[in-house]
Structure formats: C-alpha cells, structure tokens
Design a protein around this motif. Sequence first.
Motif, PDB file in Angstrom:
ATOM      1  N   HIS A  98      -5.789  58.778 100.253  1.00  0.00           N
ATOM      2  CA  HIS A  98      -6.707  59.875  99.947  1.00  0.00           C
ATOM      3  C   HIS A  98      -7.720  60.084 101.071  1.00  0.00           C
ATOM      4  CE1 HIS A  98      -5.774  59.090  95.434  1.00  0.00           C
ATOM      5  NE2 HIS A  98      -4.885  59.883  95.997  1.00  0.00           N
ATOM      6  N   SER A  99      -8.058  59.035 101.798  1.00  0.00           N
ATOM      7  CA  SER A  99      -9.053  59.162 102.869  1.00  0.00           C
ATOM      8  C   SER A  99      -8.568  60.037 104.014  1.00  0.00           C
ATOM      9  CB  SER A  99      -9.442  57.782 103.395  1.00  0.00           C
ATOM     10  OG  SER A  99      -8.356  57.169 104.088  1.00  0.00           O
ATOM     11  N   ILE A 100      -7.254  60.220 104.139  1.00  0.00           N
ATOM     12  CA  ILE A 100      -6.710  61.101 105.183  1.00  0.00           C
ATOM     13  C   ILE A 100      -5.897  62.245 104.557  1.00  0.00           C
ATOM     14  CG2 ILE A 100      -6.719  59.365 107.017  1.00  0.00           C
ATOM     15  CD1 ILE A 100      -3.737  58.944 106.515  1.00  0.00           C
ATOM     16  N   ASN A 101      -6.164  62.518 103.281  1.00  0.00           N
ATOM     17  CA  ASN A 101      -5.559  63.654 102.566  1.00  0.00           C
ATOM     18  C   ASN A 101      -4.037  63.587 102.490  1.00  0.00           C
ATOM     19  OD1 ASN A 101      -8.114  64.971 102.119  1.00  0.00           O
ATOM     20  ND2 ASN A 101      -8.080  65.616 104.267  1.00  0.00           N
ATOM     21  N   VAL A 102      -3.517  62.391 102.326  1.00  0.00           N
ATOM     22  CA  VAL A 102      -2.087  62.203 102.085  1.00  0.00           C
ATOM     23  C   VAL A 102      -1.882  61.960 100.594  1.00  0.00           C
ATOM     24  CG1 VAL A 102      -0.111  60.679 102.467  1.00  0.00           C
ATOM     25  CG2 VAL A 102      -1.563  61.331 104.387  1.00  0.00           C
ATOM     26  N   PRO A 103      -1.053  62.763  99.931  1.00  0.00           N
ATOM     27  CA  PRO A 103      -0.808  62.539  98.501  1.00  0.00           C
ATOM     28  C   PRO A 103      -0.048  61.245  98.276  1.00  0.00           C
ATOM     29  CG  PRO A 103       0.711  64.184  99.350  1.00  0.00           C
ATOM     30  CD  PRO A 103      -0.265  63.886 100.460  1.00  0.00           C
ATOM     31  N   ALA A 117      -4.953  50.394  94.040  1.00  0.00           N
ATOM     32  CA  ALA A 117      -6.157  51.196  94.246  1.00  0.00           C
ATOM     33  C   ALA A 117      -6.535  51.248  95.725  1.00  0.00           C
ATOM     34  CB  ALA A 117      -7.308  50.621  93.426  1.00  0.00           C
ATOM     35  N   ILE A 118      -6.381  50.126  96.417  1.00  0.00           N
ATOM     36  CA  ILE A 118      -6.707  50.084  97.843  1.00  0.00           C
ATOM     37  C   ILE A 118      -5.783  51.001  98.631  1.00  0.00           C
ATOM     38  CG2 ILE A 118      -6.653  48.583  99.884  1.00  0.00           C
ATOM     39  CD1 ILE A 118      -7.650  46.311  98.041  1.00  0.00           C
ATOM     40  N   PHE A 119      -4.484  50.942  98.347  1.00  0.00           N
ATOM     41  CA  PHE A 119      -3.544  51.800  99.078  1.00  0.00           C
ATOM     42  C   PHE A 119      -3.796  53.267  98.750  1.00  0.00           C
ATOM     43  CE2 PHE A 119       0.512  54.031  99.614  1.00  0.00           C
ATOM     44  CZ  PHE A 119       0.755  53.745 100.955  1.00  0.00           C
ATOM     45  N   SER A 120      -4.055  53.584  97.489  1.00  0.00           N
ATOM     46  CA  SER A 120      -4.343  54.972  97.109  1.00  0.00           C
ATOM     47  C   SER A 120      -5.569  55.493  97.863  1.00  0.00           C
ATOM     48  CB  SER A 120      -4.578  55.076  95.604  1.00  0.00           C
ATOM     49  OG  SER A 120      -3.403  54.772  94.888  1.00  0.00           O
ATOM     50  N   SER A 121      -6.583  54.655  97.979  1.00  0.00           N
ATOM     51  CA  SER A 121      -7.798  55.056  98.682  1.00  0.00           C
ATOM     52  C   SER A 121      -7.518  55.340 100.152  1.00  0.00           C
ATOM     53  CB  SER A 121      -8.871  53.974  98.553  1.00  0.00           C
ATOM     54  OG  SER A 121      -9.250  53.794  97.202  1.00  0.00           O
ATOM     55  N   LEU A 122      -6.668  54.518 100.775  1.00  0.00           N
ATOM     56  CA  LEU A 122      -6.303  54.762 102.169  1.00  0.00           C
ATOM     57  C   LEU A 122      -5.610  56.116 102.320  1.00  0.00           C
ATOM     58  CD1 LEU A 122      -4.908  51.238 103.149  1.00  0.00           C
ATOM     59  CD2 LEU A 122      -6.951  52.316 104.108  1.00  0.00           C
ATOM     60  N   GLN A 166      -4.151  54.388 109.536  1.00  0.00           N
ATOM     61  CA  GLN A 166      -5.406  54.222 108.808  1.00  0.00           C
ATOM     62  C   GLN A 166      -5.556  52.815 108.275  1.00  0.00           C
ATOM     63  OE1 GLN A 166      -7.784  56.265 108.741  1.00  0.00           O
ATOM     64  NE2 GLN A 166      -9.046  55.958 106.921  1.00  0.00           N
ATOM     65  N   PHE A 167      -4.473  52.232 107.782  1.00  0.00           N
ATOM     66  CA  PHE A 167      -4.492  50.856 107.276  1.00  0.00           C
ATOM     67  C   PHE A 167      -4.846  49.868 108.383  1.00  0.00           C
ATOM     68  CE2 PHE A 167      -1.823  46.962 106.795  1.00  0.00           C
ATOM     69  CZ  PHE A 167      -2.545  46.370 105.775  1.00  0.00           C
ATOM     70  N   TYR A 168      -4.230  50.036 109.551  1.00  0.00           N
ATOM     71  CA  TYR A 168      -4.499  49.119 110.654  1.00  0.00           C
ATOM     72  C   TYR A 168      -5.942  49.230 111.147  1.00  0.00           C
ATOM     73  CZ  TYR A 168       0.322  47.519 111.494  1.00  0.00           C
ATOM     74  OH  TYR A 168       1.548  46.915 111.403  1.00  0.00           O
ATOM     75  N   GLU A 169      -6.487  50.438 111.147  1.00  0.00           N
ATOM     76  CA  GLU A 169      -7.794  50.657 111.750  1.00  0.00           C
ATOM     77  C   GLU A 169      -8.959  50.388 110.806  1.00  0.00           C
ATOM     78  OE1 GLU A 169      -6.654  54.100 115.065  1.00  0.00           O
ATOM     79  OE2 GLU A 169      -7.771  54.648 113.256  1.00  0.00           O
TER      80      GLU A 169
END
Length: 439
Positions: A370-375, A363-368, A434-437
């Motif tokens: 989706h937050s930058i519009n990557v499927p 869920a955490i990775f999916s949210s990351l 996005q994950f790093y930031e």
Amino acid sequence: MQVSKISNEELQFAHGLLQFIKESPSSFHAVESVKQLLMPHGFSSLNLADKWEIVPGGKYFVTRNDSAIIAFVVGEGDLESTGFHLIGTHTDSPSFRIKPMPEIPTEGYLKLNVETYGGPILNTWLDRPLSLAGRVILRGTSNFHPQSNLFRSEHPLLVIPNIAIHLNRKANEGFELNKQKDLLPLLAQIKEKLQQEGVLIEHLANTFNCSKTDILDFDLFLHDLQEGCFVGLQQEFISSGRLDDLAMVHAAASALTKAKTGLPTQVLACFDHEECGSTSKQGAASPFLAHVLERILLAQKKDREAFFRALEHSFYLSADMTHALHPNAGERHDPIHHPLLNNGPVIKYSANQSYATDAESAAIFSSLCHSINVPVQKFVNRSDERGGSTIGPITSTHLDIRSVDIGNPILAMHSVRELGGTKDHLAIKNVFIQFYETC
C-alpha cells in the motif's frame, strides 16, 4: 468492462523475464543467469571454503552445487539491531530427469529413460519439441575435483508422442498416463550404424569435444524449447514455462540490484529442489542459508549472540507463485478469495501451516504494498482441498524469524507452459525494492 492497459515499462520488464527464462532451462542455468544479472552491478563471488572479507555496503554472492545461490548487500547498520531483509525463491521447476542408463531401444526407435521430477501436469509435455539442459561432470584434476559444465541443446532433441485417438478412443474422456510407459521421449530412429547404447554419452562427448570416458556423470532434464511470449489484446498475459518460480527469482534479483543500500542487510536466497521437498544440501531444508547469514556476522568480527539478535530484527518473504482464479473452474477455489491476474501480488494463508503467513507478517507485507500503491490480494485453499506448500514453513523451522508467504498469481501452475500477468511482474519487483529499502 475495461480491458487491462499495459504500460511500456511493464511490457519491457516482462520481456526481460522471458529472456531470463529462455537462458534458464535448468536450475544450474538459472543460477548462472542470476549471476549475470548481479555482476554488472558490482556483486562479487565468495567461496564457501575461503575466509570471508566483507565490508558494509559490499555486494556478494555464494553458490551451492551450482544450482542454488545466495546474494546479499551488507547493510550500513549494526546487524544485531537492524537484522536481515530476506527474499526466498527457488530455481527448479517440475520436469523429467534423465536416468543414469538412459537408452531404451524398442522396435525401430531409441527412447530415453526418464524419471518424473516434482509434480508436472503430465499431458502438457506431449507432442512438443523438447530438449535437454543441466550439467555434465567431466574428469578433473583428481577424483574429488571433477569438472562441472553447463549443458543445453539449442535445437530439439526429443518428443513424447501422443497416442492417436483412433488407437485410444477414450483419449478425451480422461486417460491416465503411466510415468514409466507413456512418458518416455523419443530420441532417434535406430539404423544399422546407430548403436543402441551410449548414444547420449557420445552426443555429449561430441559437444564437449572430449573422450566418452571423460564423461563421469550428468544431471540432465527435459525442457520445452518453445520460447515464452505475450498473449492477449493488450499483451496482458505472459505465456511461458518455468514461471514458477523463475518469475520470483528474476524480480527479486532485479530488485536487489536496484535497491538503495540501507541499514538492514539485504539478502536473496534462491534454493534448489523445492519441487521435491527441499531436502538436499542446496535446498531450503538445509543449513545453507543459516550458515551464510551467520558467516556474514562472523566476517564482521561479531559473535553467535549477535547472530541470534540479528534474527530477531529480521523479516523473510517466501516468494513463490500462487493460483489465480481459473475462468473455467471457479468451483475449484475458495468461494470468497479469488486472486486475479494483473491485480497485484497475493498473500497466501493456511491454517495448517503450509504457508508461513500469520496476521502480523501479512499486515507488514500489505503495508509495504500500500505504501507504493500496489494492490494486494489474498489466497486460501478450499477447505476440502489439500493445497501445495512452499519453502516458507521449511525456512521458518531453521530460522525462527517473522515470515510471510507471497507470490504473483498464475494459471496452469506446473504445466509445461504457465500463464501469468504482465502488470504483476513489475509490481512485485517494486514491492521487493520497497521491502529491501524500508527499515
């Protein structure tokens, strides 16, 4: 059906991957390539034998065995409350390793004695111009301090010839290759002046301009000399060797150089020997990563309790390539989960813990994403097929932190040439940033 449209930015970043792979024919070269990516962005080398002096915002890397590297950016926050954001990858790929006594003379020819490394698709290595890459150990200042030197041949040295169909009528009906008999590469034709022993050592001595007695040993592997390229009407496919896992290494290293420094400490771990179990001092099953993480805290005058507290606030992406739905073998896949090239990164699941993913980490990775519009896509093996494994569960047994197994989809995994998606490579780099930031 609309043909996939590739942007100039996606094409340019994928071209950078092809260049990175070209410069990384072995795990030793891959580590050097990572360093060349990092150093222009202010990363400096640390020595495991020295006392570390690091500062918040500092950028550092440390290597092990010249074939594994851990790079990190020290966060601005207190580690015991912000933790580590880690991406784990590996530098090795299936291949063939040269044995210590390499020459095998046969009638009229000289072959090299090789041992299969990892799980390559054997027949893809036949009839290709191959070369050698790795490291050569030369005599040093003392017995315990030899010299380690990168080696690669810039021209084809070897070929593993197929058996003509006239001599093997069942070649197209499923012919099993014997690893000791059928996969020995041809090095030279024996002539009167060509000795049958020590030919490879003599070639290495000429390359390094040294005496043959100065060459103490070597770690040399075969690799395909043909460069990677784009394929498809829109150049939507990447055809190259060693996409597994150098695509993740390149994307993660690039992300580490682009991400803004935040509160968490950003870490990239590139291990060796994933393809054969990770059980080495430079593999994911070693204490290499755990020791580096603890030393980051120790260098900031923090204690072991702070280290364990930091782990509780950490998150780990095990980044390794995964299987795309095969267009000619759909029955080999789960009936519902069908990752496709150029459709975004994939989360990998396994009920038997071949992958470290659980519902929370997915869920955490999916949210990351989706937050930058990557499927984002999902992969599960057929229930009656045994799949592969990754460094994710291995690392989790040493560092009990939240972890997820992800990767970009490819076809022909472990072939001498694999096939990936051009769009996917830029997408995963952006997810890594996005994950790093993200705190």
